[in-house]
Design a protein around this motif. Structure first.
Motif, PDB file in Angstrom:
ATOM      1  N   ASP A  26      80.502  22.357  38.877  1.00  0.00           N
ATOM      2  CA  ASP A  26      81.465  21.269  39.081  1.00  0.00           C
ATOM      3  C   ASP A  26      82.624  21.359  38.093  1.00  0.00           C
ATOM      4  OD1 ASP A  26      79.962  20.788  36.878  1.00  0.00           O
ATOM      5  OD2 ASP A  26      79.498  18.692  37.349  1.00  0.00           O
ATOM      6  N   LYS A  27      82.791  22.551  37.493  1.00  0.00           N
ATOM      7  CA  LYS A  27      83.883  22.722  36.540  1.00  0.00           C
ATOM      8  C   LYS A  27      84.547  24.073  36.744  1.00  0.00           C
ATOM      9  CE  LYS A  27      82.794  19.735  32.712  1.00  0.00           C
ATOM     10  NZ  LYS A  27      81.402  19.388  32.422  1.00  0.00           N
ATOM     11  N   GLY A  28      85.854  24.118  36.490  1.00  0.00           N
ATOM     12  CA  GLY A  28      86.570  25.370  36.535  1.00  0.00           C
ATOM     13  C   GLY A  28      86.216  26.227  35.332  1.00  0.00           C
ATOM     14  N   ILE A  29      86.830  27.413  35.305  1.00  0.00           N
ATOM     15  CA  ILE A  29      86.528  28.360  34.234  1.00  0.00           C
ATOM     16  C   ILE A  29      87.704  28.404  33.264  1.00  0.00           C
ATOM     17  CG2 ILE A  29      86.260  30.833  33.760  1.00  0.00           C
ATOM     18  CD1 ILE A  29      84.678  31.028  36.321  1.00  0.00           C
ATOM     19  N   PHE A  30      87.377  28.433  31.981  1.00  0.00           N
ATOM     20  CA  PHE A  30      88.419  28.634  30.977  1.00  0.00           C
ATOM     21  C   PHE A  30      87.961  29.761  30.059  1.00  0.00           C
ATOM     22  CE2 PHE A  30      89.545  27.851  26.519  1.00  0.00           C
ATOM     23  CZ  PHE A  30      90.894  28.151  26.601  1.00  0.00           C
ATOM     24  N   MET A  31      88.852  30.699  29.781  1.00  0.00           N
ATOM     25  CA  MET A  31      88.473  31.800  28.908  1.00  0.00           C
ATOM     26  C   MET A  31      89.650  32.226  28.053  1.00  0.00           C
ATOM     27  SD  MET A  31      86.437  35.149  30.098  1.00  0.00           S
ATOM     28  CE  MET A  31      85.208  34.269  31.019  1.00  0.00           C
ATOM     29  N   CYS A  32      89.362  32.521  26.817  1.00  0.00           N
ATOM     30  CA  CYS A  32      90.395  32.877  25.854  1.00  0.00           C
ATOM     31  C   CYS A  32      90.062  34.253  25.267  1.00  0.00           C
ATOM     32  CB  CYS A  32      90.306  31.868  24.721  1.00  0.00           C
ATOM     33  SG  CYS A  32      91.836  31.175  24.226  1.00  0.00           S
ATOM     34  N   THR A  33      91.007  35.148  25.229  1.00  0.00           N
ATOM     35  CA  THR A  33      90.769  36.409  24.533  1.00  0.00           C
ATOM     36  C   THR A  33      91.873  36.626  23.512  1.00  0.00           C
ATOM     37  OG1 THR A  33      92.125  37.919  25.838  1.00  0.00           O
ATOM     38  CG2 THR A  33      89.947  37.374  26.730  1.00  0.00           C
ATOM     39  N   ALA A  34      91.661  37.578  22.604  1.00  0.00           N
ATOM     40  CA  ALA A  34      92.702  37.935  21.643  1.00  0.00           C
ATOM     41  C   ALA A  34      92.543  39.403  21.308  1.00  0.00           C
ATOM     42  CB  ALA A  34      92.590  37.090  20.382  1.00  0.00           C
ATOM     43  N   GLU A  35      93.669  40.040  21.060  1.00  0.00           N
ATOM     44  CA  GLU A  35      93.632  41.467  20.750  1.00  0.00           C
ATOM     45  C   GLU A  35      94.715  41.758  19.709  1.00  0.00           C
ATOM     46  OE1 GLU A  35      93.933  45.736  23.089  1.00  0.00           O
ATOM     47  OE2 GLU A  35      94.139  43.896  24.236  1.00  0.00           O
ATOM     48  N   ILE A  36      94.413  42.620  18.747  1.00  0.00           N
ATOM     49  CA  ILE A  36      95.441  43.066  17.802  1.00  0.00           C
ATOM     50  C   ILE A  36      95.966  44.396  18.341  1.00  0.00           C
ATOM     51  CG2 ILE A  36      95.976  43.685  15.422  1.00  0.00           C
ATOM     52  CD1 ILE A  36      93.595  42.022  14.536  1.00  0.00           C
ATOM     53  N   LEU A  37      97.197  44.427  18.778  1.00  0.00           N
ATOM     54  CA  LEU A  37      97.752  45.648  19.358  1.00  0.00           C
ATOM     55  C   LEU A  37      97.942  46.704  18.262  1.00  0.00           C
ATOM     56  CD1 LEU A  37     100.385  44.098  21.771  1.00  0.00           C
ATOM     57  CD2 LEU A  37      98.053  44.816  22.265  1.00  0.00           C
ATOM     58  N   PRO A  38      97.823  47.992  18.630  1.00  0.00           N
ATOM     59  CA  PRO A  38      97.934  49.044  17.605  1.00  0.00           C
ATOM     60  C   PRO A  38      99.310  49.084  16.938  1.00  0.00           C
ATOM     61  CG  PRO A  38      97.462  49.982  19.779  1.00  0.00           C
ATOM     62  CD  PRO A  38      97.412  48.504  19.930  1.00  0.00           C
ATOM     63  N   LEU A  39     100.334  48.500  17.582  1.00  0.00           N
ATOM     64  CA  LEU A  39     101.650  48.495  16.953  1.00  0.00           C
ATOM     65  C   LEU A  39     101.822  47.334  15.976  1.00  0.00           C
ATOM     66  CD1 LEU A  39     102.993  45.997  18.539  1.00  0.00           C
ATOM     67  CD2 LEU A  39     103.673  47.689  20.210  1.00  0.00           C
TER      68      LEU A  39
END
Lengths: 245, 272
Positions: free
Chosen positions: B76-89
């Motif tokens: 009965d709930k939508g999905i929430f997702m958070c990601t993070a990445e440190i780019l090589p530059l």
């Protein structure tokens, strides 16, 4: 995580929780030191329904070698849940959650362990969750401290841990699995009583500024109770009569 | 502190000397975050986006909204997702390859602050109960690393979410079908703001830059909601805090969080 349902009675009219505890009461905790033959040090903890085995190896050579530090020893921690430890089978490979918990437990133990005495070596702590019942990171940290002491590694203090939290609008000590799922807040705390230092602290859920302070204070009471059980586990192994030193 | 290079050790003594005079290495007050600049709507292909500069730390966050299957226990709930990445530059030390524990922690702390605050009313994201829901994915990338990625990523994700537009889907023959040109604002209930503080010796500093970050004894990230309540918290680093220090940190997180929330509000009003 996330799904906070209100259809379970977490606190009845007499202030008794779903598992029969009072609000400021921890679950039953038993710790046994020195349970493995091959590890340098080990411990087994039962914290309510949690069953966790901790094994410590080292100080020993570091592999891969580039991880070694000429100034100090390094601490490595792996927190791992068995596939059969939870309701639905957990995939055996380490999840992102397990990697994060490994990191916070490592950082909770580092202030306690005198790693500077063992440059270029590693102390490895393996934490295996055989059965999970809410509050595994605290229970695993409790077992890890005892296992490190059992391995004879010099420590500034034992790190003891217990969670506090909020359910049914009431602050509670030692949040169980049900209360974690349906409650309002869960705050795991790791503490070094002799040094007065809090070395693990996380929070999921909503607390006012006043509740935040009271929640930490309540959690520290639980930590101190576990501390006594940790010391007794070591006394029982090394002073088998169990006498106070 | 383990793993300090010689340069870091010299920096630490310099930073500590300055703190004893009440000063910081970049002339800020101890409780002063770096200037925060937020631009929204920077990625038109995303459903919402933001570029955030916190001092010289720079983050780009993009939101993608798309139909998905719900989690089995939360039909009965939508999905929430958070990601993070440190780019090589972003920094000479950043590497490609599988995420290291510190990056996993970063993503999970940003996710937890937003999730636990209940910022997004996920009950409005249900297309058909237990079968089909809307998922909102907030992906943040670090493009320039000058310390305190926790707060910078969190502000970027929050600003991007506030300005995101949610497309409309309807169920036809058990399949969600996109209804063109019927976007709505995201269902926002509160604005979570994280404040990260570091301890060096006895001193608590707000928003450590990368030089300070390298020699912290311990750090703590506290997220507050619009009501000024604490919704998430994470301690890190190889040492601890006393209870008094933790109480001081909570007070700082509430007062500074309030100021930053105003900046986020102002920056996101134009993008709506």
């Amino acid at each position: 995580m996330g799904g906070r349902e209100a259809n379970v009675v977490l606190l009845d009219e007499n202030g008794i929780r779903s598992d029969g505890r009072k609000v400021n009461e921890t679950r039953k905790v038993t710790i046994k030191a020195g349970v493995l033959k091959n590890a340098s040090g080990s411990a087994y903890i039962e914290f309510g329904g949690n069953k966790i085995l901790a094994g410590v190896f080292g100080p020993r050579d570091v592999h891969p070698k580039h991880m070694s530090n000429p100034d100090t020893g390094i601490l490595r921690v792996r927190y791992h849940m068995e596939p059969f430890s939870v309701g639905e089978r957990k995939k055996p490979a380490p999840s992102r959650r397990e990697i994060e918990i490994s990191k916070v437990i490592k950082e909770a133990l580092e202030p306690a362990v005198m790693l500077e005495k063992f440059p270029r070596t590693a102390v490895d702590v393996y934490l295996e969750i055989l059965q999970a019942d809410g509050g595994t990171r605290c229970a695993a940290l409790d077992a890890a401290s005892v296992a490190l002491a059992d391995a004879g590694i010099p420590m500034r203090d034992l790190v003891c841990a217990c969670a506090s939290g909020k359910a049914a609008d009431t602050l509670i000590l030692d949040v169980n699995n049900e209360e974690d799922q349906a409650g309002q807040a869960d705050m795991p705390i790791g503490y070094m009583p002799n040094l007065g230092k809090i070395t693990l602290l996380q929070l999921d859920g909503v607390l006012t500024a006043d509740e935040y302070k009271k929640c930490i204070e309540l959690g520290l009471e639980g930590c101190k109770q576990v501390y006594e059980i940790q010391k007794n586990a070591l006394r029982e192994k090394y002073f088998s009569s169990g006498d106070k030193d | 502190m383990a793993n300090l290079s010689i340069i870091d050790k010299l920096k630490r003594s310099k930073i500590l000397d300055l703190l004893q005079e009440g000063k910081r290495i970049d002339d800020r007050a101890l409780d002063e975050p770096r200037p925060l600049v937020i631009d929204t709507g920077v990625i038109p292909h995303a459903n919402g986006s933001a570029r955030v500069r916190l001092g010289d730390t720079e983050i780009v966050s993009g939101i993608k909204v798309q139909p998905d299957r719900p989690f089995p226990d939360m039909g009965d709930k939508g999905i929430f997702m958070c990601t993070a990445e440190i780019l090589p530059l972003a920094h000479p030390s950043a590497e490609t390859g599988p995420p290291q524990p510190d990056v996993i922690e970063l993503a999970r702390v940003v996710d937890r602050g937003i999730r636990e605050s209940g910022m997004i009313d996920l009950s409005q994201f249900v297309l058909e109960k237990d079968k089909s829901v809307i998922g909102l994915f907030a992906d943040s990338v670090v493009t320039d690393h000058d310390g305190n990625l926790f707060d910078a990523c969190s502000y970027a994700a929050v600003a991007a979410i506030i300005t995101s537009k949610i497309p409309k889907w309807e169920m036809k023959d058990d399949i969600p079908v996109l209804i063109e040109n019927q976007e709505s604002d995201a269902p926002i209930t509160t604005i979570p703001i994280s404040v990260t503080m570091g301890r060096i010796g006895e001193f608590i500093i707000v928003d450590p830059n990368i030089d300070e970050w390298g020699c912290l004894d311990a750090r703590i990230t506290i997220t507050t909601n619009s009501d000024g309540n604490i919704v998430a918290l994470q301690k890190g680093g190889s040492d601890g805090f006393t209870l008094e220090q933790l109480v001081k940190c909570s007070e700082l997180s509430i007062t500074i969080g309030k100021k930053i929330r105003e900046i986020v509000k102002q920056a996101t009003e134009g993008g709506k």
